[in-house]
Design a protein around this motif. Structure first.
Motif, mmCIF file in Angstrom:
data_model
loop_
_atom_site.group_PDB
_atom_site.id
_atom_site.type_symbol
_atom_site.label_atom_id
_atom_site.label_comp_id
_atom_site.label_asym_id
_atom_site.label_seq_id
_atom_site.Cartn_x
_atom_site.Cartn_y
_atom_site.Cartn_z
ATOM 1 N N THR A 160 1.675 6.437 -6.996
ATOM 2 C CA THR A 160 0.550 7.289 -7.400
ATOM 3 C C THR A 160 0.914 8.763 -7.246
ATOM 4 O OG1 THR A 160 -1.040 5.592 -6.720
ATOM 5 C CG2 THR A 160 -1.878 7.832 -6.983
ATOM 6 N N ALA A 161 1.615 9.094 -6.161
ATOM 7 C CA ALA A 161 2.028 10.486 -5.932
ATOM 8 C C ALA A 161 3.027 10.930 -7.003
ATOM 9 C CB ALA A 161 2.640 10.623 -4.539
ATOM 10 N N PHE A 162 3.964 10.060 -7.365
ATOM 11 C CA PHE A 162 4.909 10.390 -8.437
ATOM 12 C C PHE A 162 4.162 10.613 -9.756
ATOM 13 C CE2 PHE A 162 8.646 9.025 -5.970
ATOM 14 C CZ PHE A 162 9.591 9.923 -6.463
ATOM 15 N N ALA A 163 3.220 9.723 -10.060
ATOM 16 C CA ALA A 163 2.449 9.871 -11.295
ATOM 17 C C ALA A 163 1.685 11.177 -11.309
ATOM 18 C CB ALA A 163 1.488 8.692 -11.454
ATOM 19 N N GLY A 199 0.812 -1.214 0.000
ATOM 20 C CA GLY A 199 0.000 0.000 0.000
ATOM 21 C C GLY A 199 0.839 1.254 0.000
ATOM 22 N N SER A 200 1.957 1.232 0.762
ATOM 23 C CA SER A 200 2.839 2.388 0.822
ATOM 24 C C SER A 200 3.513 2.633 -0.523
ATOM 25 C CB SER A 200 3.900 2.175 1.908
ATOM 26 O OG SER A 200 4.830 3.237 1.919
ATOM 27 N N ARG A 201 3.987 1.561 -1.179
ATOM 28 C CA ARG A 201 4.628 1.695 -2.485
ATOM 29 C C ARG A 201 3.630 2.177 -3.538
ATOM 30 N NH1 ARG A 201 6.940 -3.382 -1.276
ATOM 31 N NH2 ARG A 201 5.690 -4.371 -2.923
ATOM 32 N N VAL A 204 2.520 14.021 -9.768
ATOM 33 C CA VAL A 204 3.447 15.124 -9.999
ATOM 34 C C VAL A 204 3.902 15.143 -11.463
ATOM 35 C CG1 VAL A 204 5.722 16.047 -9.418
ATOM 36 C CG2 VAL A 204 4.225 15.215 -7.612
ATOM 37 N N TYR A 205 4.201 13.973 -12.006
ATOM 38 C CA TYR A 205 4.624 13.893 -13.408
ATOM 39 C C TYR A 205 3.535 14.421 -14.347
ATOM 40 C CZ TYR A 205 8.568 10.775 -12.248
ATOM 41 O OH TYR A 205 9.736 10.239 -11.767
ATOM 42 N N LEU A 206 2.316 13.912 -14.200
ATOM 43 C CA LEU A 206 1.257 14.203 -15.164
ATOM 44 C C LEU A 206 0.571 15.541 -14.885
ATOM 45 C CD1 LEU A 206 -0.330 10.642 -15.432
ATOM 46 C CD2 LEU A 206 1.307 11.727 -16.977
ATOM 47 N N ILE A 207 0.233 15.797 -13.622
ATOM 48 C CA ILE A 207 -0.507 17.026 -13.306
ATOM 49 C C ILE A 207 0.353 18.251 -13.548
ATOM 50 C CG2 ILE A 207 -1.562 18.364 -11.451
ATOM 51 C CD1 ILE A 207 -2.623 15.765 -10.284
ATOM 52 N N GLY A 224 -3.515 22.142 -5.754
ATOM 53 C CA GLY A 224 -4.063 21.326 -4.681
ATOM 54 C C GLY A 224 -3.450 19.939 -4.660
ATOM 55 N N PHE A 225 -3.947 19.069 -5.527
ATOM 56 C CA PHE A 225 -3.465 17.694 -5.559
ATOM 57 C C PHE A 225 -1.989 17.608 -5.938
ATOM 58 C CE2 PHE A 225 -8.079 16.915 -6.495
ATOM 59 C CZ PHE A 225 -8.351 16.271 -5.301
ATOM 60 N N GLY A 226 -1.573 18.388 -6.925
ATOM 61 C CA GLY A 226 -0.196 18.311 -7.387
ATOM 62 C C GLY A 226 0.801 18.650 -6.296
ATOM 63 N N PHE A 227 0.549 19.752 -5.583
ATOM 64 C CA PHE A 227 1.519 20.152 -4.566
ATOM 65 C C PHE A 227 1.478 19.220 -3.365
ATOM 66 C CE2 PHE A 227 3.411 22.671 -1.210
ATOM 67 C CZ PHE A 227 4.555 23.107 -1.852
ATOM 68 N N THR A 228 0.286 18.717 -3.010
ATOM 69 C CA THR A 228 0.186 17.749 -1.920
ATOM 70 C C THR A 228 0.996 16.497 -2.250
ATOM 71 O OG1 THR A 228 -2.019 18.544 -1.340
ATOM 72 C CG2 THR A 228 -1.396 16.369 -0.523
ATOM 73 N N ALA A 229 0.880 16.033 -3.485
ATOM 74 C CA ALA A 229 1.649 14.863 -3.913
ATOM 75 C C ALA A 229 3.144 15.151 -3.873
ATOM 76 C CB ALA A 229 1.221 14.434 -5.317
#
Length: 337
Positions: free
Chosen positions: A35-38, A28-30, A40-43, A257-262
């Motif tokens: 998901t967070a990397f994706a 779950g952690s990985r 930042v990359y995409l958003i 929002g989502f991008g910076f949180t990630a």
């Protein structure tokens, strides 16, 4: 609009001492980290296209101002209550300075430049923030002299920019608008100065609260700049297209929002070297989306310059630091366009 530099003496730890999830980390952690990397990359790669669409019918400084002021107004009272941190005058001074450098000159400059510079090329040029971070940190009092590999990367990177703005018809395309490139160069320099200042200027202990204060201060200054430059007189509410409204909402909710949180999450959970890869992926995403959605032309000149600039960025962000610098060189201030 930012970059991250590998710095920790322990390659498995980030600048805050957090271990990067290894092969035995919970699934779950990985998954959450990937998901967070994706995100930042995409958003963050897509925000360049969103800005390009937004400035079609919203003046650029107004677009950036509305984006950041809205984020600041929504987040500041919430984070002020949640963290219990009471900002001091020093905190407000630091966030006001960084808000002006990062958001007025940095993000505002990107928004203004995208009136004439394609979104994909803008993203490639913004990747050069890593160069300015090195140069500013070198020239400041008590700064750090870069290693030869970094110096070569700087020369290579600026050669890539020279190719983009060089003689007409190289690679079968027109050169990029010089005014737009000039604004982007100044914006990247301002972003680098703001990032370095944020490391020494008395920011709040809560990173999220500091972001909210920066957004509030930067948003106000952007709107004042829009007023002084006459953008409010040129603005007609009824003339704003639905595309521009959607783009503005996307920048607020996803970009800021989502991008910076990630981004904050991967800074905490992964290594600085891995985080730095977003500076290479974002321009590729922006180039592809600009071509696919906005019909931007990807010429031979653009491809060659992008390869040169991104190769130079790789040299800069993967270069080892001098031994005496390792303990002093934290991950630079987070940011995006």
């Amino acid at each position: 609009m930012s970059t991250t530099t590998a710095s920790s003496a322990d390659p498995a730890s980030d600048a805050g001492g957090n271990r990067a999830p290894g092969p035995h980390a919970p699934v779950g952690s990985r998954t959450l980290l990937l998901t967070a990397f994706a995100a930042v990359y995409l958003i963050w790669g897509s925000t360049y296209l969103a800005i390009r669409i937004g400035v079609e019918s919203v003046p650029p400084l107004m677009l950036a101002g509305l984006r950041h002021f809205t984020v600041g107004v929504l987040l500041y009272p919430l984070l002020r209550w949640k963290t219990g941190v009471r900002p001091t005058a020093i905190h407000w001074k630091a966030t006001a300075v960084t808000g002006c450098l990062l958001l007025l000159f940095g993000n505002g400059g990107v928004s203004w430049a995208e009136q004439t510079v394609p979104s994909g090329i803008t993203a490639v040029l913004v990747a050069m923030v890593s160069f300015w971070l090195v140069i500013v940190d070198w020239l400041r009092p008590g700064g750090h002299r870069p290693v030869p590999k970094v110096l070569f990367g700087l020369i290579l990177g600026f050669a890539g920019v020279a190719l983009l703005v060089g003689p007409v018809h190289i690679g079968g395309s027109e050169r990029v608008d010089l005014r737009g490139v000039g604004v982007l160069v100044v914006g990247c320099l301002a972003w680098a100065c703001g990032s370095i200042y944020s490391k020494h200027g008395g920011m709040p202990s809560s990173a999220l609260l500091g972001v909210a204060m920066q957004s509030l201060a930067g948003g106000v200054v952007l709107l004042i700049a829009a007023l002084v430059s006459g953008e409010f007189h040129q603005f007609h509410f009824a003339a704003v297209s639905w595309r521009s409204w959607v783009a503005l909402a996307y920048l607020i909710v996803f970009g800021s929002g989502f991008g910076f949180t990630a981004y904050l999450y991967i800074l905490k959970k992964s290594t600085a070297a891995r985080v730095a890869t977003y500076a290479l992926v974002n321009p590729v995403v922006a180039l592809f989306l600009g071509w696919l959605v906005a019909g931007e032309v990807i010429s031979l000149r653009t491809i060659a310059a992008a390869i040169i600039i991104l190769t130079a960025v790789i040299l800069v962000i993967t270069a080892p630091h001098r031994p005496q610098e390792r303990a002093q060189e934290p991950v630079p201030c987070a940011g995006e366009v």
